[in-house]
Enzyme design. Sequence first.
Site, PDB file in Angstrom:
ATOM      1  N   THR A   1       0.842  -1.205   0.000  1.00 39.16           N
ATOM      2  CA  THR A   1       0.000   0.000   0.000  1.00 39.16           C
ATOM      3  C   THR A   1       0.873   1.250   0.000  1.00 39.16           C
ATOM      4  O   THR A   1       0.654   2.177  -0.791  1.00 39.16           O
ATOM      5  CB  THR A   1      -0.953  -0.003   1.210  1.00 39.16           C
TER       6      THR A   1
ATOM      7  N   THR B   1      13.779   4.875   9.539  1.00 39.56           N
ATOM      8  CA  THR B   1      14.706   3.807   9.898  1.00 39.56           C
ATOM      9  C   THR B   1      14.242   2.491   9.300  1.00 39.56           C
ATOM     10  O   THR B   1      13.065   2.152   9.370  1.00 39.56           O
ATOM     11  CB  THR B   1      14.776   3.682  11.439  1.00 39.56           C
TER      12      THR B   1
ATOM     13  N   SER C   1       4.835  -6.920  -1.674  1.00 39.02           N
ATOM     14  CA  SER C   1       4.767  -7.031  -0.223  1.00 39.02           C
ATOM     15  C   SER C   1       5.264  -8.395   0.239  1.00 39.02           C
ATOM     16  O   SER C   1       5.103  -9.386  -0.470  1.00 39.02           O
ATOM     17  CB  SER C   1       3.307  -6.838   0.180  1.00 39.02           C
TER      18      SER C   1
ATOM     19  N   CYS D   1     -22.069  -8.539   2.634  1.00 38.96           N
ATOM     20  CA  CYS D   1     -23.201  -8.465   3.543  1.00 38.96           C
ATOM     21  C   CYS D   1     -22.810  -7.762   4.830  1.00 38.96           C
ATOM     22  O   CYS D   1     -23.631  -7.141   5.487  1.00 38.96           O
ATOM     23  CB  CYS D   1     -23.684  -9.878   3.849  1.00 38.96           C
TER      24      CYS D   1
END
Lengths: 134, 404
Positions: free
Chosen positions: B75, B243, B202, B328
């Site tokens: 992300t 860092t 990722s 839902c």
Amino acid sequence: MAYSEKVIDHYTNPRNIGTLDKGKNTVGTGLVGAPECGDVMRLQIEVGEDGVIQDAKFKTFGCGSAIASSSLATEWLKGKSIDDAMKIDNMDIVEELALPPVKIHCSVLAEDAIKAAINDYRTKNGLPALEEIK
Amino acid sequence: MLKLPIYLDNNATTPMDPRVLEAMLPYFNERFGNAASRSHSFGWTAEEAVDYAREQIAALIGANPKEIIFTSGATEADNLAIKGVFEMYAEKGKHIITLVTEHKAVLDTCKHIEKLGAEVTYLGVKEDGLVDLDELEKAIRPDTILVSVMYGNNEVGVVQPIKEISAIAHKHGALFMTDATQAVGKIPVDVNADGIDLMAFSAHKMYGPKGVGALYVRRKGPRVKVTAQMDGGGHERGMRSGTLNVPGIVGLGKACEIARLEMAEESVRIQKLRDKLEAELLTVEESYLNGNKEHRLPHVANISFKYVEGEGLMMGVKDLAVSSGSACTSASLEPSYVLKSLGLDDELAHSSLRFGLSRFTTEEEIDYAIDHVKVAVEKLRDMSPLWEMFKEGIDLKSIEWQDH
């Protein structure tokens, strides 16, 4: 999100699944919801001459809470007079099944289904519909 | 012995490979140094570990180690790539092209820069989930600076024709970026062969730890620059201050190394299991495979079981951890936008299950999944009014449904 024990119980052992003959004048059918919304409930009642609900059946397309709400509704409907059945409030269902806020619409749908079934029965028998559905 | 529950939601996250954890552990305690400390051995040890991880990662994707920018995950890498390119190349243009089926990390970032003056084209996809290359080319404008198309889709697993897409972007002078979170470590990805200028991925989707990812940023042909979105110590060639997460980076490196060495054999095994699961479940009446069958990640299957609602179905297979396109639980009650983009009716989107297999998935688990999904579908159809109507030959579209 975990389901309550009562929802799991109704989902695992649903009461009163089935279909009544909608052609009969003593049977009222309520079909509410929409497939594209992810839940559709069909609730049916068979009413005796004394105005008491003899039998109730449901079929539901939806999540566990929707199935449990309609299963519970049929359980409550049996043996109730039409007048008492009209008094079933969606919040009673929410409380009984411990539904979280995101699932309240399932109980609303069940209440709508009850009222739709009663109105269908009344219309069939020449009576005016009782109350507008929410 | 079959251990329950069974995890088949590996597109959400994967368990860590024990070898990855083992590689990481020393960097939590005895080798705790800050990789930016230049004045002592603690720092050098950490820096060496980071450099080694950079090599392991670069080797998997055919990059130069210097082209790897560490982030907190995909992300952040998506954000850095899109916002960073938008800022850096503002003078060249403000138009970006992406797909409606992208991950929210890309879509919401694009929405954000639209408020800052960017113009974004969100291209639709074909029914099989693939981009239409002619449409893509037509969407390119003289001021298009970036084309961002995901490598493999997280919901349906569709793999886009990356080489063709990057060639179109480059032909018109635009950069090409890809969110390859679901693809890296699962299928061969080569930044040079694929013509990739920026790539987000990722660790936790490929048996590594959560909280670490990387952005590949091309250094040669062309030299790509992104404006930093985090200001500070100027780490990562000035593109991402902060860092370095040394244990996480070591984990990402190890995960990439394992993937590079084992992917070829592993993906054959996983795909065989996936194909078995899929073939068996598609024998169920009125079940449909979502997404292109051929151009697909080897470990994903997304199947709709018509007339059964996905969340209700998941409850019926409570010992299987899967996910559904049904929303839902979401306040909006909107089903998956990805499935809707493939032209699925809301109803079919509500009826979908996504299965994501992994390195650790066994045949026994797949057999269990097949049996239990079949039983649950049957049980729920017995209580579905829609199934009853379908069996009676009633066209559901002919009914006036009440919205609520």
